[in-house]
Motif scaffolding. Structure first.
Motif, PDB file in Angstrom:
ATOM      1  N   THR A 141     105.381 -61.879 -12.933  1.00  0.00           N
ATOM      2  CA  THR A 141     105.053 -60.456 -13.043  1.00  0.00           C
ATOM      3  C   THR A 141     103.622 -60.191 -12.580  1.00  0.00           C
ATOM      4  OG1 THR A 141     106.599 -60.228 -14.880  1.00  0.00           O
ATOM      5  CG2 THR A 141     104.979 -58.477 -14.602  1.00  0.00           C
ATOM      6  N   ALA A 142     102.698 -61.066 -12.954  1.00  0.00           N
ATOM      7  CA  ALA A 142     101.304 -60.907 -12.520  1.00  0.00           C
ATOM      8  C   ALA A 142     101.198 -60.985 -11.003  1.00  0.00           C
ATOM      9  CB  ALA A 142     100.425 -61.971 -13.172  1.00  0.00           C
ATOM     10  N   LEU A 143     101.825 -61.981 -10.411  1.00  0.00           N
ATOM     11  CA  LEU A 143     101.760 -62.139  -8.951  1.00  0.00           C
ATOM     12  C   LEU A 143     102.440 -60.967  -8.246  1.00  0.00           C
ATOM     13  CD1 LEU A 143     102.479 -65.959  -8.802  1.00  0.00           C
ATOM     14  CD2 LEU A 143     100.313 -64.832  -8.217  1.00  0.00           C
ATOM     15  N   ALA A 144     103.573 -60.528  -8.778  1.00  0.00           N
ATOM     16  CA  ALA A 144     104.289 -59.410  -8.162  1.00  0.00           C
ATOM     17  C   ALA A 144     103.480 -58.121  -8.255  1.00  0.00           C
ATOM     18  CB  ALA A 144     105.654 -59.232  -8.828  1.00  0.00           C
ATOM     19  N   ALA A 145     102.920 -57.842  -9.426  1.00  0.00           N
ATOM     20  CA  ALA A 145     102.161 -56.601  -9.605  1.00  0.00           C
ATOM     21  C   ALA A 145     100.950 -56.573  -8.679  1.00  0.00           C
ATOM     22  CB  ALA A 145     101.728 -56.459 -11.059  1.00  0.00           C
ATOM     23  N   ALA A 150      98.092 -54.926  -3.748  1.00  0.00           N
ATOM     24  CA  ALA A 150      97.463 -55.269  -2.464  1.00  0.00           C
ATOM     25  C   ALA A 150      98.164 -54.543  -1.319  1.00  0.00           C
ATOM     26  CB  ALA A 150      97.488 -56.777  -2.248  1.00  0.00           C
ATOM     27  N   ALA A 151      99.474 -54.434  -1.385  1.00  0.00           N
ATOM     28  CA  ALA A 151     100.203 -53.708  -0.334  1.00  0.00           C
ATOM     29  C   ALA A 151      99.882 -52.215  -0.383  1.00  0.00           C
ATOM     30  CB  ALA A 151     101.705 -53.931  -0.486  1.00  0.00           C
ATOM     31  N   LEU A 152      99.818 -51.649  -1.588  1.00  0.00           N
ATOM     32  CA  LEU A 152      99.492 -50.227  -1.713  1.00  0.00           C
ATOM     33  C   LEU A 152      98.109 -49.910  -1.157  1.00  0.00           C
ATOM     34  CD1 LEU A 152     100.844 -49.445  -5.291  1.00  0.00           C
ATOM     35  CD2 LEU A 152     101.714 -48.506  -3.141  1.00  0.00           C
ATOM     36  N   THR A 153      97.184 -50.839  -1.335  1.00  0.00           N
ATOM     37  CA  THR A 153      95.815 -50.634  -0.851  1.00  0.00           C
ATOM     38  C   THR A 153      95.609 -51.236   0.534  1.00  0.00           C
ATOM     39  OG1 THR A 153      95.079 -52.611  -2.040  1.00  0.00           O
ATOM     40  CG2 THR A 153      94.858 -50.484  -3.181  1.00  0.00           C
ATOM     41  N   GLN A 154      96.701 -51.629   1.163  1.00  0.00           N
ATOM     42  CA  GLN A 154      96.747 -52.159   2.532  1.00  0.00           C
ATOM     43  C   GLN A 154      95.860 -53.389   2.730  1.00  0.00           C
ATOM     44  OE1 GLN A 154      96.637 -49.183   5.556  1.00  0.00           O
ATOM     45  NE2 GLN A 154      98.139 -47.918   4.501  1.00  0.00           N
ATOM     46  N   VAL A 177     109.568 -59.997  -1.600  1.00  0.00           N
ATOM     47  CA  VAL A 177     109.381 -60.246  -0.166  1.00  0.00           C
ATOM     48  C   VAL A 177     109.919 -59.073   0.645  1.00  0.00           C
ATOM     49  CG1 VAL A 177     110.110 -61.706   1.766  1.00  0.00           C
ATOM     50  CG2 VAL A 177     109.370 -62.759  -0.369  1.00  0.00           C
ATOM     51  N   VAL A 178     111.083 -58.576   0.278  1.00  0.00           N
ATOM     52  CA  VAL A 178     111.665 -57.430   0.986  1.00  0.00           C
ATOM     53  C   VAL A 178     110.756 -56.208   0.847  1.00  0.00           C
ATOM     54  CG1 VAL A 178     113.618 -55.811   1.009  1.00  0.00           C
ATOM     55  CG2 VAL A 178     114.029 -58.269   0.813  1.00  0.00           C
ATOM     56  N   ALA A 179     110.234 -55.968  -0.359  1.00  0.00           N
ATOM     57  CA  ALA A 179     109.357 -54.804  -0.585  1.00  0.00           C
ATOM     58  C   ALA A 179     108.065 -54.919   0.215  1.00  0.00           C
ATOM     59  CB  ALA A 179     109.055 -54.657  -2.068  1.00  0.00           C
ATOM     60  N   ILE A 180     107.439 -56.080   0.193  1.00  0.00           N
ATOM     61  CA  ILE A 180     106.173 -56.274   0.914  1.00  0.00           C
ATOM     62  C   ILE A 180     106.412 -56.227   2.413  1.00  0.00           C
ATOM     63  CG2 ILE A 180     104.265 -57.885   1.334  1.00  0.00           C
ATOM     64  CD1 ILE A 180     104.204 -56.485  -1.429  1.00  0.00           C
TER      65      ILE A 180
END
Length: 192
Positions: A141-145, A150-154, A177-180
């Motif tokens: 959960t920590a790694l996913a969040a 990081a993706a949201l902030t590009q 992986v699919v989301a990122i």
């Protein structure tokens, strides 16, 4: 604070029953398997099929992903904590990091109040007790969040690294992986 209160209740209830709840959180079910992997490594081969007369113990630890046992081994060697307690320490620190990551994702998009609410709800869900055990859920959960943040902030390199680490933790990282990848593809199309 919510998870700490939950753990305190578990410890209190275990103490009242004469059952050492801390030890159970550190060794119950798969937690013991992760500790064994941290100490002894992975099996060298696949077990004999259960239908075979030579089956014996037809279980293998090859289904468990490597990041959590590797961290257990590292913390155990650095701190000399017993392996079960090293596993619990990692899980509890990962829970704090996960709550912070959930807060960061929700707060970035919807504000601090929503971020706090999201983290509190995550900490109070019925399955949250698993986040307090020596399991991979809190680490994942920590790694996913933080990968999503990081993706949201590009910050694509960080998103990819954290996503890869999540993939070394649990098979459910496939969804991450699919989301990122999807977010990165959308950002790449926008850049072009």
């Amino acid at each position: 604070m919510v998870r700490a209160a939950g753990v305190a209740v578990l410890l209190y209830c275990g103490h009242r029953r004469g059952d050492p709840a801390l030890e159970r959180l550190a060794t119950i079910w798969d937690a013991e398997r992760y500790g064994n992997i941290a100490v002894n490594g992975y099996d060298c081969g696949l077990p004999v099929l259960a239908t075979s007369p030579q089956a014996g113990n037809a279980c293998s630890n090859l289904a468990f992903f490597p990041l959590y046992p590797a961290l257990i081994r590292l913390v155990h060697s650095l701190t000399s904590l017993p392996v079960p307690h090293a596993a619990l320490l990692i899980s509890w620190l990962a829970s704090l990091t996960a709550a912070w990551g959930i807060f960061a994702v929700a707060a970035w998009r919807y504000g601090k109040h929503t971020g706090v609410l999201a983290a509190v709800l995550w900490g109070t869900l019925p399955h949250a007790v698993v986040e307090s055990m020596a399991y991979t859920e809190a680490l994942f959960t920590a790694l996913a969040a933080w990968s999503l943040f990081a993706a949201l902030t590009q910050r694509w390199i960080w998103a990819g690294v954290l996503c890869a680490l999540a993939g070394l933790t649990r098979p459910s990282a496939v969804a991450l992986v699919v989301a990122i990848d999807g977010a990165a593809a959308v950002a790449l199309v926008r850049i072009r």
